[in-house]
Design an enzyme around this catalytic site. Sequence first.
Site, PDB file in Angstrom:
ATOM      1  N   ASP A   1     -16.832  11.070 -16.089  1.00  0.00           N
ATOM      2  CA  ASP A   1     -16.122   9.941 -15.473  1.00  0.00           C
ATOM      3  C   ASP A   1     -16.720   8.663 -16.040  1.00  0.00           C
ATOM      4  O   ASP A   1     -17.835   8.685 -16.570  1.00  0.00           O
ATOM      5  CB  ASP A   1     -16.293   9.975 -13.934  1.00  0.00           C
ATOM      6  CG  ASP A   1     -15.226   9.176 -13.210  1.00  0.00           C
ATOM      7  OD1 ASP A   1     -15.197   7.932 -13.354  1.00  0.00           O
ATOM      8  OD2 ASP A   1     -14.410   9.786 -12.488  1.00  0.00           O
TER       9      ASP A   1
ATOM     10  N   ALA B   1       3.865  12.349  -7.788  1.00  0.00           N
ATOM     11  CA  ALA B   1       5.226  12.227  -7.259  1.00  0.00           C
ATOM     12  C   ALA B   1       5.852  10.896  -7.674  1.00  0.00           C
ATOM     13  O   ALA B   1       7.061  10.713  -7.514  1.00  0.00           O
ATOM     14  CB  ALA B   1       5.202  12.350  -5.742  1.00  0.00           C
TER      15      ALA B   1
ATOM     16  N   TYR C   1       2.662   3.084 -13.759  1.00  0.00           N
ATOM     17  CA  TYR C   1       1.952   4.330 -13.428  1.00  0.00           C
ATOM     18  C   TYR C   1       2.862   5.561 -13.541  1.00  0.00           C
ATOM     19  O   TYR C   1       2.501   6.574 -14.141  1.00  0.00           O
ATOM     20  CB  TYR C   1       1.410   4.188 -12.002  1.00  0.00           C
ATOM     21  CG  TYR C   1       0.661   5.368 -11.457  1.00  0.00           C
ATOM     22  CD1 TYR C   1      -0.627   5.661 -11.870  1.00  0.00           C
ATOM     23  CD2 TYR C   1       1.238   6.179 -10.477  1.00  0.00           C
ATOM     24  CE1 TYR C   1      -1.322   6.733 -11.334  1.00  0.00           C
ATOM     25  CE2 TYR C   1       0.547   7.256  -9.935  1.00  0.00           C
ATOM     26  CZ  TYR C   1      -0.729   7.522 -10.370  1.00  0.00           C
ATOM     27  OH  TYR C   1      -1.408   8.591  -9.841  1.00  0.00           O
TER      28      TYR C   1
ATOM     29  N   ARG D   1       9.814   9.697   0.683  1.00  0.00           N
ATOM     30  CA  ARG D   1       9.434  10.673  -0.356  1.00  0.00           C
ATOM     31  C   ARG D   1       8.867  11.907   0.325  1.00  0.00           C
ATOM     32  O   ARG D   1       8.001  11.817   1.183  1.00  0.00           O
ATOM     33  CB  ARG D   1       8.391  10.068  -1.287  1.00  0.00           C
ATOM     34  CG  ARG D   1       7.871  11.055  -2.315  1.00  0.00           C
ATOM     35  CD  ARG D   1       6.864  10.423  -3.232  1.00  0.00           C
ATOM     36  NE  ARG D   1       7.470   9.474  -4.136  1.00  0.00           N
ATOM     37  CZ  ARG D   1       6.807   8.475  -4.734  1.00  0.00           C
ATOM     38  NH1 ARG D   1       5.526   8.296  -4.497  1.00  0.00           N
ATOM     39  NH2 ARG D   1       7.426   7.668  -5.567  1.00  0.00           N
TER      40      ARG D   1
END
Length: 335
Positions: free
Chosen positions: A34, A119, A149, A284
Amino acid sequence: MTGKRILVTGAGGFIGHHLVKRLKKDGHWVRGVDIKEPEYEASSADEFEVRDLRKWDECLMATRGGIDEVYNLAADMGGIGYITANHADIARNNILINAHMLEAARQHDVKRFLFSSSACVYAQGKQKDADVTPLKEEDAFPAEPEPGYGWEKLYAEELCRYYWHDFKFETRIVRFHNVYGPLGTYDGGKEKAPAAISRKVALAQDGDEIEVWGDGKQTRSFMYVDDCVEGLIRIMASDYRDALNLGTDELVTINQLVDIISAIPGKHLVKRHNLSGPQGVRGRNSDNSRLLKVLGWEPKILLREGLRKTYPWIEQQLHQEGRLMSKREVAAAAD
Ligand code: NAD
């Protein structure tokens, strides 16, 4: 040692940190990479390396040494406020990470590569109603994802498909729906709704007002991090190469989310709706039919159950930071 050699990128972040713990428990050798160390507790990875995975050389180093599987979770990301305000940075940073990680893993003969999609790839026109029809994987096309994004995630999914098509490089594509749990960001602008609301509820006194972005009638489903990690491991082990939803189909409004969280400490709070706050798509939800068909499994931890583990952790963090009065201090202040 019997386990596999596994690389987790984004291991200093929320899901990556939990995944490393689980993989270690399962007996694997794990390298975590990371750009930063985990914030709340040390990594349990065998090796943890700080690297900027936007850079090609760093991706080559990260994937060195006979790695069997890569869980590529590193990404520049945050809640709806952050992702709507930083399209250029997010899209550039993430495409560099994903393009370089895929190619570096292929050059090092990694056996399987899992890409963490979102999603946010789903067509926005199919999410205009709070009472939304749950999204099936094919609803990502014709493409109309979240700007920045979401477009990057959809393109990186395509890149994974091309790598299978052209090189027979084994890729897995997972579309997360809102993951929450302890050890996740809860402040600073990158936190998501369950953590942000938990923080606001913890900091409020009984009877106070708290701010809610939008009218609160927007809907979402939320997945507890243990289910997410279980799903990741199962999808990696499966033979399914196309995109799969990983989420729950327990749909709630943001107002309901506030009520569920407030009920944990037993506070009665007044919602002040900030209609100019970012709220993303109207509704959603995840359609888990394909996930069930492929894995014979779906996330099953109920929202109330997961939040009962998440809220106390955030409350405890705020205590440690000195931002929260103890019950005794509150009573003393009221006298
Ligand atoms: P997170 O922000 O906690 O973790 C992502 C990690 O990537 C961070 O620790 C960050 O430091 C690291 N990173 C960013 N840029 C990097 C770079 N240049 N080099 C190396 N590391 C870098 O987020 P998370 O919730 O753990 O998300 C993990 C993955 O799941 C991400 O790909 C994210 O897009 C995806 N996802 C998460 C959710 C969710 O609800 N949490 C939903 C959809 C998709």
